[in-house]
Each structure stands twice: as C-alpha cells, then as structure tokens.
Design an enzyme around this catalytic site. Structure first.
Site, PDB file in Angstrom:
ATOM      1  CB  THR A   1      -5.636  -2.541 -17.569  1.00 34.33           C
ATOM      2  OG1 THR A   1      -6.702  -2.536 -16.535  1.00 34.33           O
ATOM      3  CG2 THR A   1      -4.853  -3.839 -17.848  1.00 34.33           C
TER       4      THR A   1
ATOM      5  CE1 TYR B   1       3.250  -5.545   5.497  1.00 37.56           C
ATOM      6  CE2 TYR B   1       1.385  -4.520   4.980  1.00 37.56           C
ATOM      7  CZ  TYR B   1       2.605  -5.156   4.355  1.00 37.56           C
ATOM      8  OH  TYR B   1       2.829  -5.401   3.105  1.00 37.56           O
TER       9      TYR B   1
ATOM     10  CE  LYS C   1       5.333  -5.931   1.892  1.00 38.77           C
ATOM     11  NZ  LYS C   1       4.464  -6.351   0.489  1.00 38.77           N
TER      12      LYS C   1
ATOM     13  CG  ASP D   1       3.876  -9.475   0.314  1.00 33.94           C
ATOM     14  OD1 ASP D   1       4.300  -9.843  -0.808  1.00 33.94           O
ATOM     15  OD2 ASP D   1       3.094  -8.597   0.284  1.00 33.94           O
TER      16      ASP D   1
ATOM     17  CG  ASN E   1       5.595  -6.437  -2.428  1.00 39.49           C
ATOM     18  OD1 ASN E   1       5.886  -6.221  -1.365  1.00 39.49           O
ATOM     19  ND2 ASN E   1       4.141  -6.529  -2.888  1.00 39.49           N
TER      20      ASN E   1
ATOM     21  CG  ASN F   1      -0.916  -7.492  -2.577  1.00 40.10           C
ATOM     22  OD1 ASN F   1      -0.152  -8.204  -1.658  1.00 40.10           O
ATOM     23  ND2 ASN F   1      -0.276  -6.382  -3.207  1.00 40.10           N
TER      24      ASN F   1
ATOM     25  CG  HIS G   1      -3.056  -5.011  -0.439  1.00 42.16           C
ATOM     26  ND1 HIS G   1      -3.475  -3.862  -1.131  1.00 42.16           N
ATOM     27  CD2 HIS G   1      -1.647  -5.205  -0.596  1.00 42.16           C
ATOM     28  CE1 HIS G   1      -2.120  -3.393  -1.533  1.00 42.16           C
ATOM     29  NE2 HIS G   1      -1.116  -3.956  -1.280  1.00 42.16           N
TER      30      HIS G   1
ATOM     31  CG  ASN H   1      -0.575   0.125  -0.861  1.00 42.42           C
ATOM     32  OD1 ASN H   1       0.605  -0.211  -0.940  1.00 42.42           O
ATOM     33  ND2 ASN H   1      -1.255  -0.034  -2.016  1.00 42.42           N
TER      34      ASN H   1
ATOM     35  CG  HIS I   1       0.354   0.042   5.259  1.00 42.37           C
ATOM     36  ND1 HIS I   1       0.025  -0.935   4.864  1.00 42.37           N
ATOM     37  CD2 HIS I   1       1.704   0.170   4.834  1.00 42.37           C
ATOM     38  CE1 HIS I   1       1.079  -1.691   3.869  1.00 42.37           C
ATOM     39  NE2 HIS I   1       1.949  -0.590   4.100  1.00 42.37           N
TER      40      HIS I   1
HETATM   41  O1  GKR Z   1       3.826  -0.373   2.260  1.00 41.59           O
HETATM   42  O2  GKR Z   1       5.775  -1.113   1.359  1.00 41.59           O
HETATM   43  C1  GKR Z   1       4.418  -1.179   1.349  1.00 41.59           C
HETATM   44  C2  GKR Z   1       4.044  -2.446   0.864  1.00 41.59           C
HETATM   45  O3  GKR Z   1       4.857  -3.218   0.238  1.00 41.59           O
HETATM   46  C3  GKR Z   1       2.724  -2.308   0.087  1.00 41.59           C
HETATM   47  O4  GKR Z   1       2.908  -1.014  -0.839  1.00 41.59           O
HETATM   48  C4  GKR Z   1       2.280  -3.492  -0.681  1.00 41.59           C
HETATM   49  O5  GKR Z   1       1.434  -3.006  -1.682  1.00 41.59           O
HETATM   50  O6  GKR Z   1       1.518  -4.238   1.318  1.00 41.59           O
HETATM   51  C5  GKR Z   1       1.356  -4.255   0.068  1.00 41.59           C
HETATM   52  C6  GKR Z   1       1.638  -5.699  -0.108  1.00 41.59           C
HETATM   53  O7  GKR Z   1       1.103  -6.537   0.526  1.00 41.59           O
HETATM   54  O8  GKR Z   1       2.038  -6.273  -1.402  1.00 41.59           O
HETATM   55 MG    MG Z   2       1.507  -8.409  -0.876  1.00 42.43          MG
END
Ligand code: GKR
Ligand code: MG
Length: 423
Positions: free
Chosen positions: A105, A150, A194, A222, A224, A270, A321, A323, A350
């Site tokens: 937003t 991670y 992930k 996670d 997503n 997140n 969280h 990236n 990361h």
């Molecule tokens: O780095 O691919 C990635 C993660 O999926 C990241 O972009 C996510 O935003 O780590 C993140 C999460 O916990 O959703």
């Molecule tokens: Mg996440």
C-alpha cells in the site's frame, strides 16, 4: 548539558549487486545477483550514519528522491525525517514483484522508504551520544542475538555456472546435508526450511529427516502461502510435535485463522501481518501466534520495537524476517534483537547465502549461532569504500534491476506455475 545539533549535510545513495545462490521458493528461484541500496547520511565530513534497503529500481528511485530532501534535518528529529520523506515521495505504491512479504500500500511503501534513513539516523545518534544503537532503542536485554539456519531447496549452481560451495539440495538428504554444513559452520541452534517448492508431502519428509538428524534443534517450515487451508491443516497434523512454528502456510488473515483454529503449533507470519493496520483483525481472529519483525518494511527499528510491544500485549511471539541482505542490515537486526525483551525465537538471516560478500570493513561473525552486539557507538560497523565501489560497479555492469524470481525460473522451466495456493 545539551548536545549541539549536527544537521544532515548530504546523503549518498549507492545501489549495489552481489552474487546470490539459486535458492528456490514459491515464487521461483533467486537470480544470480541480489540487489541492495546502501544509504549514507552525512553530517559534515566526519560523521556518517549507515542504512541498507532493497535495491529494486522503483524502490531505489523513491529512496533517491527522499535522500535529496534530507539536507538540514537534525538526525534526532525522526518525526521530521519521516515528514520530509513522505513529502518527497507523495502517496505512491511500489510493490515488490516476488510478493513474499505480503501486499503493498502507499502507507507500507512510505515505511519501506523511510526505514533506511531511520536506521542511519539512529546510527548517527549513537555516534553523537557515544552509545550503541541498542541503548538508544531502550537498552540491551541480551549480548548476542540468536539466528536460525535458513535452509533452502536449491540447485547446485546457476544454469551454465559452477556449483557453489553448498551444492544441490532437492530432497531430504540434500536438505539434511545443507543443515549439517550450516550448523557446523555457524553453530545455529534452530533450523528453518523454506518450503512451497515441492509437494507438501515431500517437504514433510524433509522435516522428518531434519528431526531425525537434529533431535534437539527447534524446526520451522515456511511455504510462503503455497497451500490451501485444507492442505495447511493436513500438514499441521502431519508435523504435530515436530515444529516450533509453521510460517505462512496459507494466504490472508482469515485463512490463517482457519488453520490456527485447529493446528497445535503456533502459526507465524511475515505475509499477512505486515503493518500496524493488520494487527487488529489478526488479534480478533486469533490468526497468528508469532509475527516476524522486519525493520525494512515495518518502518525502521523503533517501529519494529513498537510492533513487538503490541505483540507482547496480545501474547503473540516475535521472530525476525529476512531477505537477501548485507552487513549493515545484519547489524541493525542485531541491535534490534538485542533490545527486544520478547524476541521469543531465533531470527532469520540470509547471511550465509551471501558467501562472504559484504560492504563492511569487518563483517559481523556468528558465535554459537548468535551475532554478538557490535562494539562501539551507533551500529558499530563501518563501510569498506573499496568493497562498496566494487559492488557498485557490479550493479552498473549487470542488467538486473528488479528481483524477479518467477521470470528467472521461467527462463529455465517455462511452465513454472505462478498460482498460489499451488497445493
Ligand atoms: O529469500 O527466497 C527467499 C525468501 O523466500 C524470502 O524472500 C522471504 O521473504 O524469507 C522470506 C520469508 O520468510 O518469507
Ligand atoms: Mg516467511
């Protein structure tokens, strides 16, 4: 004694690029280069505050516009900094393409643009007062901030390139080997996988394999929002007793609430609670048990601490969280984590995937899976100008201007589906 104001004289904004590993996720796969923007807020020739944020072109343009409006502001006047940023960018929306941090937003865009300047001003405040940023945030409650290993499903290397040092991880054995490498190297004491990459049954198998290999490490998964409510409930049942939390199994606050009503483990997010306006509905519906703070989009370190306080009031846990990021962000996350009484879970980072790339003169190190709070005033870190220049040259040389995991994945697998939920 009153400390004289040191107004901001100028702000330098430097986009940088650094090699990234082919990490798989629900949106696709990480491109060969990750982008970040480094912000340096100068008060005269000697004093500089550091911030770091996303490097996507639309966001970078807004950061540059905001930077040009900050000359003359007092770094202690965060309200003034925010007002100037808001006036400079207007009511715009700059959503990210990967969609892994929830909806966007104009209000969230403003917070994303303001955040690196807030961090840089807190760094300046620390330098002026001779105190670390965690003291400015209210004082440290821990000397080191725990992070989790991670794990990502990944290819051995980018198509046509050499395998990286972690190699392929496309099945439970590969995931356990990756966890072993990260735990041995960094001492992590909790593990996050992930997901949202393979069918949920395969990802549950990976969790079982991790539990067998690491009986004492708390585990998280996670995907997503790659799953429907029904799939999420099935996975929650199959992973009962195995997970400390299940993160964003499904989309929207009502969707998460439907899963939370029956799942035995807490649900973390997140993606559905991504700014203050989301909190009332999430609390009313009991949708989440853990919120992952991220100062890059919650509007800085103080806003993240405020969010953590609200979570405390409502009995909601707090994690962090990440990236792809560099050392300025890691330092900021560490100061925030050091000052949060209710950081109830190890934070995400990361950092291992950046394979040593950094803009810092002395990158922060991990001790037993935790980052000790950097010594010295402010964030306690400084830029290596040569490294910054090299990474800025890399940015100028490559043609990636936005993170786009889906388009990159489709260049390898043209039928890669974008629909979410996928299972
Ligand atoms: O780095 O691919 C990635 C993660 O999926 C990241 O972009 C996510 O935003 O780590 C993140 C999460 O916990 O959703
Ligand atoms: Mg996440």
């Amino acid at each position: 004694m009153y400390v004289e104001a040191n107004p901001v004289t100028h702000v330098t904004v430097t986009p940088v690029a650094f090699p990234d590993a082919p990490l798989l996720n629900a949106a696709g796969v990480h491109q060969p280069w990750a982008l970040r923007t480094i912000v340096q807020v100068h008060c005269g020739d000697e004093l500089v505050g550091l911030g770091e944020t996303y490097g996507d072109a639309p966001h970078l343009a807004l950061v540059q516009r905001a930077a040009a409006a900050l000359s003359g502001v007092d770094p202690f006047d965060l309200a003034g900094v925010r007002r100037r940023v808001a006036e400079a960018i207007g009511a715009v929306d700059a959503p990210d393409r990967h969609g892994l941090t929830g909806g966007s937003t104009p209000a969230k865009t403003l917070l994303r643009v303001y955040a690196p300047f807030e961090v840089a001003c807190l760094d300046l405040q620390g330098h002026i007062a001779g105190r670390p940023v965690c003291d400015i945030l209210g004082g440290r409650v821990r000397d080191a901030v725990p992070f989790s290993a991670y794990l990502f499903y990944k290819w051995a290397g980018h198509p046509g390139g050499e395998p990286d040092e972690y190699g392929e991880a496309l099945d439970p054995d590969g995931i356990v080997a990756q966890a072993r490498a990260l735990v041995d190297r960094y001492g992590f004491t909790s593990i996050k996988l992930k997901g949202g990459v393979f069918a949920p049954e395969e990802e549950v198998e990976a969790i079982r394999a991790l539990r067998a290999a690491f009986p004492d490490h708390p585990l998280r998964l996670d995907p997503n929002c790659a799953w429907t409510v029904e799939t999420s409930l099935r996975v929650a049942e199959e992973t009962e007793g195995l997970l400390e939390y299940l993160e964003d199994p499904t989309a929207t606050i009502p969707g998460m609430a439907a899963v939370a009503a029956k799942a035995t483990m807490p649900l973390a997010t997140n993606m559905c609670v991504v700014n203050f306006a989301d909190v009332p509905e999430a609390v009313a519906l009991g949708a989440v048990g853990v919120v992952l703070a991220d100062h890059h989009y919650w509007g800085g370190l103080r806003a993240s601490a405020l969010m953590a306080g609200i979570c405390d009031t409502w009995g909601i846990g707090v994690s962090m969280h990440s990236n792809s990021h560099l050392g300025i962000s890691l330092a900021a996350m560490t100061h925030l984590g050091a000052a949060l009484p209710n950081l109830t879970y190890a934070a995400d980072t990361h950092t291992p995937w950046q394979l040593g790339a950094d803009v810092l003169h002395t990158p922060l190190s991990f001790v037993d899976g935790a980052v000790p709070v950097p010594e010295g005033p402010g964030l306690g870190v400084r830029i290596d100008p040569d490294k910054l220049a090299r990474m800025s040259e890399d940015y100028a040389r490559i043609d990636i201007r936005e993170r786009d995991d889906t388009t990159y994945m489709r260049s390898v697998q043209p039928d890669f589906p974008t629909r979410r939920p996928r299972w």
